[in-house]
Scaffold this active site. Structure first.
Site, PDB file in Angstrom:
ATOM      1  N   ARG A 180      19.562 104.377  41.418  1.00 13.99           N
ATOM      2  CA  ARG A 180      18.115 104.441  41.259  1.00 13.99           C
ATOM      3  C   ARG A 180      17.769 105.673  40.425  1.00 13.99           C
ATOM      4  O   ARG A 180      18.378 106.739  40.578  1.00 13.99           O
ATOM      5  CB  ARG A 180      17.398 104.520  42.615  1.00 13.99           C
ATOM      6  CG  ARG A 180      17.434 103.232  43.435  1.00 13.99           C
ATOM      7  CD  ARG A 180      16.599 102.142  42.789  1.00 13.99           C
ATOM      8  NE  ARG A 180      16.533 100.924  43.600  1.00 13.99           N
ATOM      9  CZ  ARG A 180      17.322  99.885  43.453  1.00 13.99           C
ATOM     10  NH1 ARG A 180      18.300  99.914  42.552  1.00 13.99           N
ATOM     11  NH2 ARG A 180      17.180  98.804  44.214  1.00 13.99           N
TER      12      ARG A 180
ATOM     13  N   GLU B 101      11.121 103.687  35.585  1.00 10.21           N
ATOM     14  CA  GLU B 101      12.071 102.605  35.352  1.00 10.21           C
ATOM     15  C   GLU B 101      12.133 102.222  33.877  1.00 10.21           C
ATOM     16  O   GLU B 101      13.214 101.978  33.338  1.00 10.21           O
ATOM     17  CB  GLU B 101      11.678 101.392  36.195  1.00 10.21           C
ATOM     18  CG  GLU B 101      12.550 100.170  35.989  1.00 10.21           C
ATOM     19  CD  GLU B 101      13.954 100.307  36.572  1.00 10.21           C
ATOM     20  OE1 GLU B 101      14.214 101.284  37.295  1.00 10.21           O
ATOM     21  OE2 GLU B 101      14.785  99.439  36.298  1.00 10.21           O
TER      22      GLU B 101
ATOM     23  N   HIS C 150      18.602  98.225  33.218  1.00 17.36           N
ATOM     24  CA  HIS C 150      18.837  97.783  34.599  1.00 17.36           C
ATOM     25  C   HIS C 150      19.580  96.440  34.624  1.00 17.36           C
ATOM     26  O   HIS C 150      19.143  95.478  35.275  1.00 17.36           O
ATOM     27  CB  HIS C 150      17.504  97.673  35.360  1.00 17.36           C
ATOM     28  CG  HIS C 150      17.660  97.842  36.844  1.00 17.36           C
ATOM     29  ND1 HIS C 150      16.652  98.297  37.659  1.00 17.36           N
ATOM     30  CD2 HIS C 150      18.715  97.605  37.662  1.00 17.36           C
ATOM     31  CE1 HIS C 150      17.069  98.334  38.920  1.00 17.36           C
ATOM     32  NE2 HIS C 150      18.311  97.920  38.944  1.00 17.36           N
TER      33      HIS C 150
END
Length: 326
Positions: A237, A265, A284
């Protein structure tokens, strides 16, 4: 789940298996429990089959689902929708976190091996010189033999990475406050403090959950402990790393990084991390992608079959470990 994801998760064969295991309408896919037509189905549901985009199971939602006794999640973390009300109701929970851990571990393994081999730097150098140089002299510190690799978090994914690295001739260090000395011996790793791990390792790979106590676990001070030329790999993360401090180290060229997750993100368009040669930045994708979604679907369908046959889940989510898991 998000309706657009259903056909990616459940192809025709898996949809057929699902409808063979349960009484359901495969066309009814909800990402809002208050949407028209959903409340009536929720009221008679015994099980929820969930995926990315499941809304929170609040007390109000559960009040409208008096028969609900289990949730089968066809993805990894359930933190986005499980609430205390689920535990209070005694709802059984299962997730496909084990299935999702494998592609993350495979990605981390590949990047660790390439980082120690200096493969990307050699690629760029070869492209720039367009000819023969003395590669053995130029990359005399490269290679994976006896390199020190640090694993932060002996999680499902962390343990998968350890297992994948085991055949390689490396020194494996692990930091995890919940890892016992007995478990460390069984894994074949050396348990160390996080500062020592940062100081000793050529590659530091992050596999810890995002919790209040792990926010910016890798901060400016710990980045400063890493040796010149070391690589930070983050497939966990983004919040585990102080992005500002890391950006400064990377911009200066002292460290390298492989970042599949960031904070935020999606980085702003002006972030230098998009353009730095010493950074591998991916959107991701380390977790299940494309056909790998079917592995998670199969895991969830296996769990649903166990439930239908009155057997316990193989991959339960339990309250005792929930506070320290991803």
């Amino acid at each position: 789940m998000r309706p657009d994801l259903r056909p990616l998760l459940l192809d025709p064969a898996r949809t057929a298996r699902l409808t063979g295991l349960a009484d359901l309408d495969p066309a009814l896919v909800a990402d809002d429990f208050a949407a028209p037509g959903v409340a009536a189905e929720l009221a008679r549901a015994d099980v929820l089959f969930t995926f990315w985009g499941c809304p929170p199971l609040t007390p109000e939602v559960l009040a409208g689902a008096p028969r609900l006794r289990a949730v089968v999640h066809a993805a990894g973390s359930v933190r986005g929708f499980v609430t205390d009300a689920c535990w209070e109701r005694g709802i059984a929970l299962s997730s496909a976190a084990d299935a999702n851990a494998l592609p993350v571990a495979e990605y981390a393994l590949a990047m660790i091996l390439l980082a120690n081999k200096r493969a990307l730097a050699a690629r760029d150098r070869y492209r720039a010189v367009r000819g023969q140089v003395s590669w053995q002299h130029e990359y005399r510190e490269a290679g994976n033999f006896r390199r020190a690799v640090g694993i932060v978090g002996a999680s499902r994914t962390g343990r998968r990475v350890i297992a994948l690295l085991a055949p390689h001739d490396m020194e494996l260090l692990v930091h995890d406050p919940y890892l016992s000395a007995e478990d460390a011996r069984a894994l074949g790793v050396e348990p160390v403090g996080l500062d020592e791990l940062c100081e000793r390792c050529d590659v530091v790979s992050l596999h810890a959950p995002a919790l209040p106590e792990t926010r910016h676990l890798i901060d400016e001070r710990r980045l400063g402990l890493m040796p010149d030329g070391a690589t930070l790999v983050n497939t966990a993360r983004g919040a585990l790393v102080d992005t500002g401090a890391l950006t400064r180290e990377l911009t200066g060229g002292r460290l390298n990084a492989v970042l599949d997750v960031t904070e935020p993100e999606i980085l702003p368009p002006g972030s230098p991390l998009y353009d730095l040669d010493n950074v591998v930045l991916t959107p991701h994708i380390a977790g299940s992608l494309g056909g790998e979604l079917h592995r998670m679907a199969d895991s969830a369908l296996d769990e649903l079959e166990r439930l239908a046959r009155g057997r316990p889940f193989a991959h339960p989510v339990v309250r005792e470990r929930f506070a320290h898991s991803a």
